[in-house]
Design a protein around this motif. Structure first.
Motif, PDB file in Angstrom:
ATOM      1  N   ASN A 157      -6.959  20.557 -37.788  1.00 38.16           N
ATOM      2  CA  ASN A 157      -7.501  19.696 -36.726  1.00 38.16           C
ATOM      3  C   ASN A 157      -9.011  19.854 -36.619  1.00 38.16           C
ATOM      4  O   ASN A 157      -9.756  18.868 -36.496  1.00 38.16           O
ATOM      5  N   ARG A 158      -9.466  21.107 -36.644  1.00 42.28           N
ATOM      6  CA  ARG A 158     -10.902  21.346 -36.505  1.00 42.28           C
ATOM      7  C   ARG A 158     -11.666  20.842 -37.728  1.00 42.28           C
ATOM      8  O   ARG A 158     -12.738  20.240 -37.591  1.00 42.28           O
ATOM      9  N   MET A 159     -11.138  21.093 -38.905  1.00 45.16           N
ATOM     10  CA  MET A 159     -11.846  20.705 -40.122  1.00 45.16           C
ATOM     11  C   MET A 159     -11.886  19.182 -40.282  1.00 45.16           C
ATOM     12  O   MET A 159     -12.934  18.604 -40.598  1.00 45.16           O
ATOM     13  N   ILE A 160     -10.756  18.537 -40.081  1.00 39.64           N
ATOM     14  CA  ILE A 160     -10.710  17.082 -40.238  1.00 39.64           C
ATOM     15  C   ILE A 160     -11.564  16.406 -39.175  1.00 39.64           C
ATOM     16  O   ILE A 160     -12.288  15.437 -39.448  1.00 39.64           O
ATOM     17  N   GLY A 161     -11.501  16.940 -37.948  1.00 37.23           N
ATOM     18  CA  GLY A 161     -12.321  16.366 -36.888  1.00 37.23           C
ATOM     19  C   GLY A 161     -13.804  16.594 -37.097  1.00 37.23           C
ATOM     20  O   GLY A 161     -14.627  15.696 -36.865  1.00 37.23           O
ATOM     21  N   ARG A 162     -14.175  17.762 -37.566  1.00 33.27           N
ATOM     22  CA  ARG A 162     -15.596  18.105 -37.729  1.00 33.27           C
ATOM     23  C   ARG A 162     -16.261  17.265 -38.822  1.00 33.27           C
ATOM     24  O   ARG A 162     -17.423  16.882 -38.695  1.00 33.27           O
ATOM     25  N   TYR A 163     -15.507  17.007 -39.905  1.00 29.76           N
ATOM     26  CA  TYR A 163     -16.102  16.346 -41.063  1.00 29.76           C
ATOM     27  C   TYR A 163     -15.520  14.957 -41.358  1.00 29.76           C
ATOM     28  O   TYR A 163     -15.816  14.387 -42.414  1.00 29.76           O
ATOM     29  N   THR A 164     -14.716  14.441 -40.439  1.00 20.59           N
ATOM     30  CA  THR A 164     -14.010  13.180 -40.698  1.00 20.59           C
ATOM     31  C   THR A 164     -13.365  13.248 -42.086  1.00 20.59           C
ATOM     32  O   THR A 164     -13.474  12.324 -42.899  1.00 20.59           O
TER      33      THR A 164
END
Length: 429
Positions: free
Chosen positions: A354-361
């Motif tokens: 969640n954090r990685m996908i959200g941070r970097y689209t």
């Protein structure tokens, strides 16, 4: 408490301290503490022996029968004052059994101190706009239950909890895209506490902050030096700039800087590379057009990709991303790279994704419900055991069907279980 009457004679003290009155003084010590040192109410003794009954009769000046007796504390206080002791009940019990603690007053003081600590924390959280953050309430309750701050002087406890909020305020906002702008732990400690050692391992402030960080990142509290370091790194704090690395394969940035040339040479040779935070600060990232960087969680993926001669850019974050890993990914993203992320199918893995996908689209890389179901079916066909899911479910923000599918099947799938599929992607042109 200091006696107010004349000094008790050795003979009187010895008589009062006889074994047959020992139970009386023990019970009175406890009762007076619970009474807040007030002499009121009655004390009941059960199972009184003949020897105890005789001693009690001599002490109080009244006969007792049977094996149960009850005496009014005020009457005993008056008897002691007019008798050989020449002092009241509180003074006699203190003389025979040691200092008395006013338990109600101590309890009220602890409650007042706890409320003052909570109020100071609430004010600090509100000042930073963190009062409604998901981690702050559970963290404060955890700190309260631990009782550590309650054992400090009130002013010290309030200062410490406010310092902890100050640290968290600097770590829960947007991360700086400039690697040099990320704080080192010593720098952060000096900024908040006035000393570079204020957040060293073993300090109370460090322990309290790490509990807050674990709450904010939805990971277990650290249990050893390695997990403490990893948690600091995951929060964007460099413990130092050389000991933690990020594992890479296939990165070939453009440019003529020595660090860039070295990385490009290793990539051409098919070698994996561990980059330190210090390495990253020496590089200006320029990438070929339309570069996609695949991001994995487990180093085994990089090892297998290198063995197979994969050339596509690959970065391994090795679990919860460290400061070094985030610094690299931030730089790649800022340089125009598209990122694709793959991690473990368990609840901590979903939280990280969640954090990685959200941070970097980022593009989910084989991380959808259909991928999870395929991995589980393949493992069961092969007879490969899968561990049960543990902990509270986490919603996968990129695929509303994934969390329900994981909840139904109830098993975790580690990244390396899908190694052949991931390698196929990495080998694709």
């Amino acid at each position: 408490m200091t006696a107010t009457g004349p000094e008790m004679t050795a003979r009187t003290r010895a008589w009062l301290d006889q074994p047959d009155l020992a139970r009386l003084w023990d019970r009175l010590h406890d009762r007076l503490e619970r009474n807040g040192l007030r002499v009121h109410g009655r004390l009941r003794l059960d199972g009184v022996t003949p020897a105890e009954r005789e001693a009690l009769a001599l002490l109080t000046g009244r006969p007792y029968t049977g094996d149960t007796m009850s005496l009014a504390l005020a009457d005993l206080d008056a008897q002691l004052r007019t008798g050989a002791a020449e002092r009241g009940l509180v003074e006699v019990v203190t003389e025979l059994r040691g200092p008395l603690t006013d338990r109600p007053a101590a309890r009220d003081a602890r409650r007042a101190a706890a409320e003052a600590i909570r109020s100071a924390a609430d004010d600090a959280l509100r000042s930073y706009g963190l009062a409604d953050s998901a981690w702050s309430r559970p963290w404060l309750e955890e700190v309260r239950r631990a009782g550590t701050l309650a054992r400090l002087a009130p002013d010290d406890a309030k200062r410490l909890i406010v310092q902890a909020v100050d640290v968290m305020a600097g770590l829960t906002g947007p991360a700086s895209p400039d690697p040099a702008g990320r704080p080192g732990r010593g720098e952060l400690a000096e900024r908040v506490t006035g000393t570079a050692h204020g957040l060293d391992d073993g300090t109370l402030l460090s322990r309290i902050v790490l509990r807050a960080l674990a709450r904010s990142l939805e990971v277990p509290p650290p249990q050893d030096a390695r997990s403490r370091r990893e948690l600091w790194e995951a929060a964007g704090v460099a413990v130092d700039r050389v000991s933690t690395t990020v594992l890479t394969l296939g990165l070939a940035p453009l440019g003529d800087e020595p660090a860039v040339r070295l990385l490009r040479d290793r990539t051409r040779a098919g070698f994996e590379t561990h980059l330190t935070l210090r390495d990253l600060t020496r590089m200006t990232w320029r990438l070929p057009p339309d570069t996609e960087v695949l991001v994995c969680e487990n180093p085994r993926v990089v090892e297998a990709a290198a063995d197979r001669g994969c050339t596509r850019p690959l970065v391994c974050v090795s679990g919860n991303p460290t400061t070094t890993a985030l610094t690299l990914l931030d730089a790649l993203y800022a340089a125009g790279a598209r990122l694709a992320y793959r991690g473990d199918f368990d609840w901590p893995g979903i939280a990280i994704a969640n954090r990685m996908i959200g941070r970097y689209t980022a593009r989910p890389w084989r991380m959808r419900a259909t991928d999870y179901e395929q991995h589980v079916a393949t493992a069961r066909d092969r007879g490969t055991p899968l561990p049960p899911l543990a902990g509270a479910p986490v919603d996968a923000l990129w695929d509303p069907e994934l969390t329900p599918a994981m909840t139904v099947l109830g098993v975790a799938v580690q990244e390396e279980s899908a190694l052949e599929l991931l390698l196929a992607d990495l080998l694709a042109p």
